[in-house]
Design a protein around this motif. Sequence first.
Motif, PDB file in Angstrom:
ATOM      1  N   PRO A 103       0.805  -1.228   0.000  1.00  0.00           N
ATOM      2  CA  PRO A 103       0.000   0.000   0.000  1.00  0.00           C
ATOM      3  C   PRO A 103       0.836   1.276   0.000  1.00  0.00           C
ATOM      4  CG  PRO A 103      -0.839  -1.551   1.621  1.00  0.00           C
ATOM      5  CD  PRO A 103       0.434  -2.130   1.084  1.00  0.00           C
ATOM      6  N   GLN A 104       2.024   1.211   0.586  1.00  0.00           N
ATOM      7  CA  GLN A 104       2.864   2.402   0.647  1.00  0.00           C
ATOM      8  C   GLN A 104       3.245   2.892  -0.749  1.00  0.00           C
ATOM      9  OE1 GLN A 104       3.252  -0.387   2.351  1.00  0.00           O
ATOM     10  NE2 GLN A 104       3.581   0.075   4.506  1.00  0.00           N
ATOM     11  N   HIS A 105       3.429   1.972  -1.690  1.00  0.00           N
ATOM     12  CA  HIS A 105       3.757   2.375  -3.058  1.00  0.00           C
ATOM     13  C   HIS A 105       2.594   3.129  -3.686  1.00  0.00           C
ATOM     14  CE1 HIS A 105       6.853  -1.052  -3.192  1.00  0.00           C
ATOM     15  NE2 HIS A 105       7.476   0.083  -3.021  1.00  0.00           N
ATOM     16  N   ALA A 106       1.397   2.620  -3.503  1.00  0.00           N
ATOM     17  CA  ALA A 106       0.219   3.280  -4.059  1.00  0.00           C
ATOM     18  C   ALA A 106       0.030   4.661  -3.437  1.00  0.00           C
ATOM     19  CB  ALA A 106      -1.024   2.416  -3.835  1.00  0.00           C
ATOM     20  N   LEU A 107       0.221   4.755  -2.130  1.00  0.00           N
ATOM     21  CA  LEU A 107       0.083   6.056  -1.460  1.00  0.00           C
ATOM     22  C   LEU A 107       1.165   7.032  -1.904  1.00  0.00           C
ATOM     23  CD1 LEU A 107      -0.840   4.878   2.128  1.00  0.00           C
ATOM     24  CD2 LEU A 107      -2.318   6.076   0.509  1.00  0.00           C
ATOM     25  N   ALA A 108       2.369   6.538  -2.069  1.00  0.00           N
ATOM     26  CA  ALA A 108       3.459   7.404  -2.525  1.00  0.00           C
ATOM     27  C   ALA A 108       3.171   7.928  -3.925  1.00  0.00           C
ATOM     28  CB  ALA A 108       4.775   6.650  -2.490  1.00  0.00           C
ATOM     29  N   THR A 122       0.219   8.294  -5.312  1.00  0.00           N
ATOM     30  CA  THR A 122      -0.917   9.208  -5.239  1.00  0.00           C
ATOM     31  C   THR A 122      -0.519  10.562  -4.690  1.00  0.00           C
ATOM     32  OG1 THR A 122      -2.454   7.381  -4.919  1.00  0.00           O
ATOM     33  CG2 THR A 122      -3.193   9.532  -4.196  1.00  0.00           C
ATOM     34  N   ASN A 123       0.306  10.600  -3.693  1.00  0.00           N
ATOM     35  CA  ASN A 123       0.598  11.837  -2.975  1.00  0.00           C
ATOM     36  C   ASN A 123       1.888  12.543  -3.378  1.00  0.00           C
ATOM     37  OD1 ASN A 123      -1.702  11.716  -1.292  1.00  0.00           O
ATOM     38  ND2 ASN A 123      -0.714  10.107  -0.129  1.00  0.00           N
ATOM     39  N   SER A 124       2.653  11.976  -4.257  1.00  0.00           N
ATOM     40  CA  SER A 124       3.950  12.565  -4.554  1.00  0.00           C
ATOM     41  C   SER A 124       3.840  13.790  -5.467  1.00  0.00           C
ATOM     42  CB  SER A 124       4.879  11.535  -5.198  1.00  0.00           C
ATOM     43  OG  SER A 124       4.526  11.323  -6.545  1.00  0.00           O
ATOM     44  N   SER A 144       4.529  12.831  -9.078  1.00  0.00           N
ATOM     45  CA  SER A 144       3.368  12.334  -9.815  1.00  0.00           C
ATOM     46  C   SER A 144       2.520  13.496 -10.342  1.00  0.00           C
ATOM     47  CB  SER A 144       2.532  11.425  -8.910  1.00  0.00           C
ATOM     48  OG  SER A 144       1.424  10.923  -9.592  1.00  0.00           O
ATOM     49  N   ASN A 146      -2.596   6.836 -11.439  1.00  0.00           N
ATOM     50  CA  ASN A 146      -2.930   6.120 -10.203  1.00  0.00           C
ATOM     51  C   ASN A 146      -3.895   4.964 -10.457  1.00  0.00           C
ATOM     52  OD1 ASN A 146      -1.717   7.578  -7.732  1.00  0.00           O
ATOM     53  ND2 ASN A 146      -2.333   9.185  -9.148  1.00  0.00           N
ATOM     54  N   VAL A 203      -0.635  -0.391  -9.718  1.00  0.00           N
ATOM     55  CA  VAL A 203      -0.430  -0.892  -8.361  1.00  0.00           C
ATOM     56  C   VAL A 203      -0.784  -2.375  -8.232  1.00  0.00           C
ATOM     57  CG1 VAL A 203      -0.710   1.355  -7.262  1.00  0.00           C
ATOM     58  CG2 VAL A 203      -2.718  -0.087  -7.607  1.00  0.00           C
TER      59      VAL A 203
END
Length: 97
Positions: free
Chosen positions: A6-11, A13-15, A18, A89, A94
Amino acid sequence: EQSIVPQHALALTNSQWSLDSAQRIAERLAKEVAATDDDAFIRRAFLLVLGASVQDAELAACRKALAEWRKLPNEANLAQARLVWVLLNHNDFVTLR
């Protein structure tokens, strides 16, 4: 199918990377198609980002999203970049297949 952590998906999304990438991709796509042709932009974005053709339901949802984003104060110019950000995203980024 197997999901990445999940950390990859959150990174993703929020980076800021991106978001910046989405803006640059949207600008590139806008140069390739007529600025007012949302359908052409959406089709091209799907091919470039996902490597797939857009389905009718996806096209309709993207049209609706662009219209809604353009209604937001100070956001009209970011609508296409937001769409590209959503595609970046997408589940295909992911999920391992």
